[in-house]
Design an enzyme around this catalytic site. Structure first.
Site, PDB file in Angstrom:
ATOM      1  CD  GLU A  41      -2.392   2.392  -3.432  1.00 56.07           C
ATOM      2  OE1 GLU A  41      -3.444   3.024  -3.580  1.00 56.07           O
ATOM      3  OE2 GLU A  41      -1.805   2.320  -2.334  1.00 56.07           O
ATOM      4  CG  ASP A  89      -1.734   1.240   1.380  1.00 57.33           C
ATOM      5  OD1 ASP A  89      -2.644   1.416   0.549  1.00 57.33           O
ATOM      6  OD2 ASP A  89      -1.486   2.041   2.305  1.00 57.33           O
TER       7      ASP A  89
END
Length: 735
Positions: free
Chosen positions: A460, A407
Site C-alpha cells: 500500500e 500497510d
C-alpha cells in the site's frame, strides 16, 4: 550453571529473594562443590523442604534466608535427577519439580542468530513452548519461556501457575544476547502468563509476551500458552502454488473485515459461510484485514499488540488454520494485512519493553507516528528487524497464507511523512528517505519469496517511489504488486461528476495508462474509500438510483478490464448504500432488492469472464497486453481498448468499450485485430433492474474496414452508462 563464590553468595541470595537477579541459576538448582552436591531452592513460607534424588535418597534442606533452602548430599559428585518435597502450614508434603535444574532451551547457534538479527524462525525459540524431557525419575513436561529484554535488570515469569507472584520464577540472562530464559515444569497449554520486567529505569512492569502465539481476549491482556495440533490438507495447493507465478495469474481479491462481515461467526463460522460466498462469486483471493491481536474489539486492527497471535475473539490459532485450509480447498488464496510500520501504545505490550525504548525508535522524530498516534519500529536495530522479518515469515509458513498486503508503506519510506520542518531527522546522506525501513522491506520481500515460492507481497504505497515492485537485486523494494492509488483517486473523481460534465474530466480515465507499466499494479477499491464521510460506492455517483447502479456496473467492468489486479472491499460488490462501520454487519438485506442483487451477479460475471479469458490478466504488467482503440472520446464519455493474452497478439483477445455518458452509443464503430465473427461476451446493461435488453451472446460480423489502427472493424451498440466485452467467436477459452 556456575556456582556463586562464597564471598558473593549473600548478595546473590538477596538478589534472588528480592527479584533483582539476572542469574538465578548460579545459586538455585544443583551445583557440585567440594563438599558434595548442593541443592538450593526457594520456597517462601515453607515449614520443611526436602529433596528426593533419582536413587530414592532423601536430603533435608535448611533455611538460609528469605525462603531460600539449601542442603548438601555429601556422597554425590555429579548432578542428578531430583524432585522437591515441600511442606507448608497445611502440614501436607507437596511433590514438585525445580525449574533451576534444567539446561537452557536456546543453543549457541540460536543465540548467535538472535544477536545478529538473522533468526528467520524466531518464533521457534522465543516465546512460550511446550516441551518434554525424559529422565531417570520419569518424563517431565512443562513450558520454556524466552524473551528479549537486553537492558532489563531482572525478568520473572508470572501467571496462573504461580499466583502471579513477581518473585518466584526469576529468569536467567543468556550471555550478552539480551535473551532471558526459563523452563517451568508443570505449566501446560492454556495457562496464562506475562513477564514481570524490572526495567533499566528500575520500574517493574507486567508485559505481555511479544512472541505470544495466543493472547487473552480483550479486555484481558495476558499471553496464553498454545501449541498447534492441526493437520493440514493443502499439500497439493502448496505444491501447485510453488510452480506458478502469481503476478501473471488472475487475481480478484475480496477484502474482508472479519468482525463485521457477518458478526459472531469466528474463524470456523467464516470457514462455513465466507468460503462458499467467495467461491460462488468467483474471487480468487480473500484479503483479511489485520488478524493479529489488537486491544480494541470493534477496531480495524491496525494498532497491533501481539504480532504473532491471531485475534482470540474469533477462535484459536488452529481455527484460523482451518479457515485458510478451507479457502485453499475451494481454490481461493489468502492474503493477510500486515502492519510493520507502527504499533499500539498500550503499556502492557511492546512500549518501553525493557524500561527504555526497545522496539520503538528512541527519538520521537523517528519513533512516533503523529497521524495514527502510535509508535514506529526502530527499523535499524537488528533484533527489531529480525522480529518483523520473522513475523512476516511466521504467517506465511505457520498459517500457509499466500501473501501479505503491507500497510502504510509510504509512512515507512519517508522520514518526513506527515511531519513539518524540524519534526524529522534526515538520513546520513541528508535526505528524507528512511534507509533502514527500505532495507527492512527489501529483506522481508527477498526472504519471503525465497522461503515460500508462489506467494505475493503487496505494497500500500501512494507516492512515486521508484521500483516498489522491482527486484531487490536491482535496488527495488521487491514487492510483487503495488496499490494503484492514482488510478483509484482519478477514477472515483471521474465517477463523482455528472455525466454531462464528464467530458471535461475525460483524462481522469486515461491518465493512468501514462504510468501503467512503471510498476506491477493492483487496482484497489478498499475499506478506506467507504468510511469517514467518503460515502458508499453508489452514493459517490450523482443521479437517481438506476443511474448510480448502471454507472457502478460500468465502472466495475472498466476496473476488471484495465491493466492490473482487482480488489473490492466487502459490501461494495453488492452496492451497500451506507458507509461501512466496523461495529455492525454489512446490510445483507439489500440483496432482496434487484439493483443490489444484479450488481453482485455482475461481479460474479466479471470474474467468470476473466477466468475464461487470459487476455484480461496475463499481461497486466506488460505494454503488449493493452492497446488503446480510442482514449480521447471525451464528447462521448467513452473509452475503448484491446486486451491481449499473448505478446504477439496471436492468443486470446478482448475488445472493451465503456460508456460513461448518459446516451446510448449506437452504432459505435471500433477497430478489431481479427476478421470473422465477434461475440458480445458481457454487456453490463443486461444487469439493469429495469430490464434493458442485453447484447450478451449477440454475434457481430467484422468488416474488412481499417479503423483505429486495426485492420478490421465492427459496429456495436453500447447503452448509456454501460460496458461491453467482445471476443472472436469460436476462440478457445481457458477451461
Amino acid at each position: 550453571m556456575t556456582p556463586v563464590p562464597e564471598s558473593a553468595l549473600p548478595g546473590a541470595l538477596w538478589a534472588v529473594a528480592n527479584g533483582r537477579s539476572a542469574q538465578p541459576h548460579d545459586v538455585l538448582g544443583q551445583h557440585v562443590e567440594a563438599a558434595g552436591l548442593r541443592v538450593r531452592v526457594r520456597r517462601p513460607l515453607a515449614t520443611r523442604v526436602r529433596v528426593r534424588f533419582e536413587d530414592d535418597v532423601v536430603v533435608d534442606l535448611e533455611h538460609e534466608r528469605d525462603g531460600i533452602f539449601s542442603g548438601v548430599r555429601a556422597d554425590a559428585s555429579r548432578t542428578m535427577d531430583y524432585r522437591v518435597l515441600t511442606t507448608w502450614e497445611d502440614g501436607v508434603e507437596h511433590l514438585g519439580d525445580d525449574p533451576y535444574r534444567f539446561a537452557p532451551t536456546l543453543g549457541e547457534v540460536d543465540l548467535h542468530l538472535v544477536g545478529e538479527g538473522r533468526h528467520e524462525q524466531l518464533w521457534t525459540v522465543l516465546g512460550a513452548h511446550l516441551r518434554s524431557y525424559d529422565g531417570p525419575m520419569g518424563t517431565v513436561t512443562g513450558v520454556s519461556f524466552a524473551v528479549w529484554a537486553p537492558r532489563a535488570k531482572a525478568v520473572h515469569v508470572i501467571g496462573d501457575f504461580n499466583g502471579w507472584d513477581e518473585s518466584l520464577l526469576p529468569m536467567r540472562l543468556l550471555g550478552d544476547s539480551g535473551v532471558w530464559e526459563l523452563f517451568v515444569p508443570g505449566v501446560d497449554l492454556g495457562d496464562v502468563y506475562k513477564f514481570a520486567v524490572r526495567g533499566a529505569d528500575d520500574v517493574l512492569r507486567h508485559k505481555a509476551d511479544p512472541m505470544a502465539r495466543l493472547a487473552e481476549t480483550a479486555p484481558a491482556t495476558g499471553s496464553v500458552v498454545t501449541g498447534s495440533t492441526y493437520t493440514w490438507r493443502d499439500d497439493a495447493w502448496l505444491a501447485e502454488r510453488a510452480q506458478r507465478d502469481p503476478h501473471d495469474q488472475r487475481m480478484s481479491i475480496y477484502e474482508v473485515h472479519p468482525g463485521s462481515w457477518r458478526p459472531g461467526l469466528g474463524w470456523r463460522g467464516l470457514a462455513d459461510e465466507l468460503v462458499e460466498y467467495v467461491r460462488e462469486h468467483g474471487f480468487t483471493h480473500v484479503e483479511l484485514m489485520p488478524v493479529m491481536d489488537h486491544p480494541y474489539p470493534p477496531s480495524w486492527g491496525y494498532h497491533v499488540t501481539s504480532y504473532f497471535a491471531p485475534n482470540s475473539r474469533f477462535g484459536s490459532p488452529d481455527d484460523l488454520r482451518h479457515l485458510v485450509d478451507e479457502l485453499h480447498a475451494a481454490g481461493i488464496g489468502v492474503i493477510l494485512d500486515w502492519v510493520p510500520g507502527h504499533f499500539a501504545t498500550d503499556e502492557w505490550a511492546l512500549v518501553r519493553f525493557d524500561g527504555l525504548p526497545l522496539y520503538e525508535h528512541p527519538d520521537p522524530r523517528r519513533g512516533w507516528q503523529p497521524d495514527w498516534g502510535s509508535y514506529v519500529f526502530d527499523f535499524g536495530r537488528p533484533e527489531v528487524r529480525n522480529f518483523l522479518v520473522a513475523n512476516a515469515l511466521y504467517w506465511l509458513e505457520e498459517f500457509h497464507v499466500d501473501g501479505l498486503r503491507v500497510d502504510g508503506v509510504a509512512s515507512m519510506l519517508y522520514l518526513d511523512y506527515s511531519r513539518r520542518d524540524g519534526e524529522w531527522i534526515p538520513n546520513h546522506h541528508g535526505g528524507r528517505e528512511n534507509l533502514e525501513a527500505v532495507a527492512l522491506l527489501q529483506e522481508v520481500n527477498a526472504t519471503a519469496y525465497r522461503r515460500s515460492p508462489g506467494i505475493v507481497t503487496v505494497a500500500e504505497e501512494s507516492t512515486a517511489w521508484p521500483g516498489v515492485t522491482a527486484p531487490t537485486h536491482e535496488g527495488g523494494l521487491g514487492f510483487g504488486l503495488k496499490w494503484n492509488m492514482g488510478w483509484m483517486n482519478d477514477a472515483l473523481r471521474y465517477l463523482g461528476e455528472d455525466p454531462v460534465n464528464r467530458q471535461y474530466h475525460h483524462q481522469l480515465l486515461s491518465f493512468a495508462m501514462m504510468y501503467a507499466y512503471a510498476e506491477s499494479y493492483l487496482l484497489p477499491i478498499s475499506h478506506d474509500e467507504v468510511v469517514h464521510g467518503k460515502g458508499s460506492m453508489p452514493y459517490k455517483i450523482p443521479g437517481e438510483d438506476d443511474q448510480r447502479f448502471a454507472t457502478l456496473r460500468a465502472f466495475y467492468a472498466y476496473q476488471w478490464a484495465f491493466p492490473g489486479k482487482q480488489l473490492l472491499f466487502m459490501g461494495t460488490e453488492f452496492g451497500q448504500t451506507s458507509e461501512w462501520s466496523e461495529s455492525r454487519s454489512l446490510d445483507w438485506y439489500l440483496l432482496e432488492h434487484a439493483p443490489h442483487r444484479r450488481l453482485l451477479d455482475l461481479v460474479g460475471g466479471l470474474n467468470a469472464f476473466a477466468e475464461q479469458h487470459p487476455a484480461m490478466w496475463a499481461l497486466d504488467a506488460e505494454p503488449a497486453g493493452f492497446r488503446w482503440l480510442d482514449a480521447d472520446d471525451n464528447q462521448g464519455n467513452t473509452v475503448s481498448f484491446l486486451r491481449f493474452g499473448q505478446a504477439d497478439g496471436s492468443g486470446d483477445v478482448v475488445a472493451v468499450v465503456v460508456n460513461f455518458g448518459g446516451s446510448d452509443r449506437a452504432p459505435l464503430r471500433i477497430g478489431v485485430p481479427k476478421g470473422g465473427r465477434w461475440v458480445v461476451g458481457l454487456d453490463t446493461s443486461g444487469y439493469d433492474a429495469a430490464g434493458s435488453p442485453s447484447q450478451a451472446g449477440v454475434v457481430i460480423e467484422a468488416q474488412e474496414r481499417p479503423w483505429q489502427d486495426q485492420p478490421w472493424s465492427l459496429e456495436v451498440r453500447v447503452a448509456a452508462l454501460s460496458a461491453v466485452y467482445l471476443t472472436p467467436a469460436g476462440a478457445p477459452t481457458r477451461p
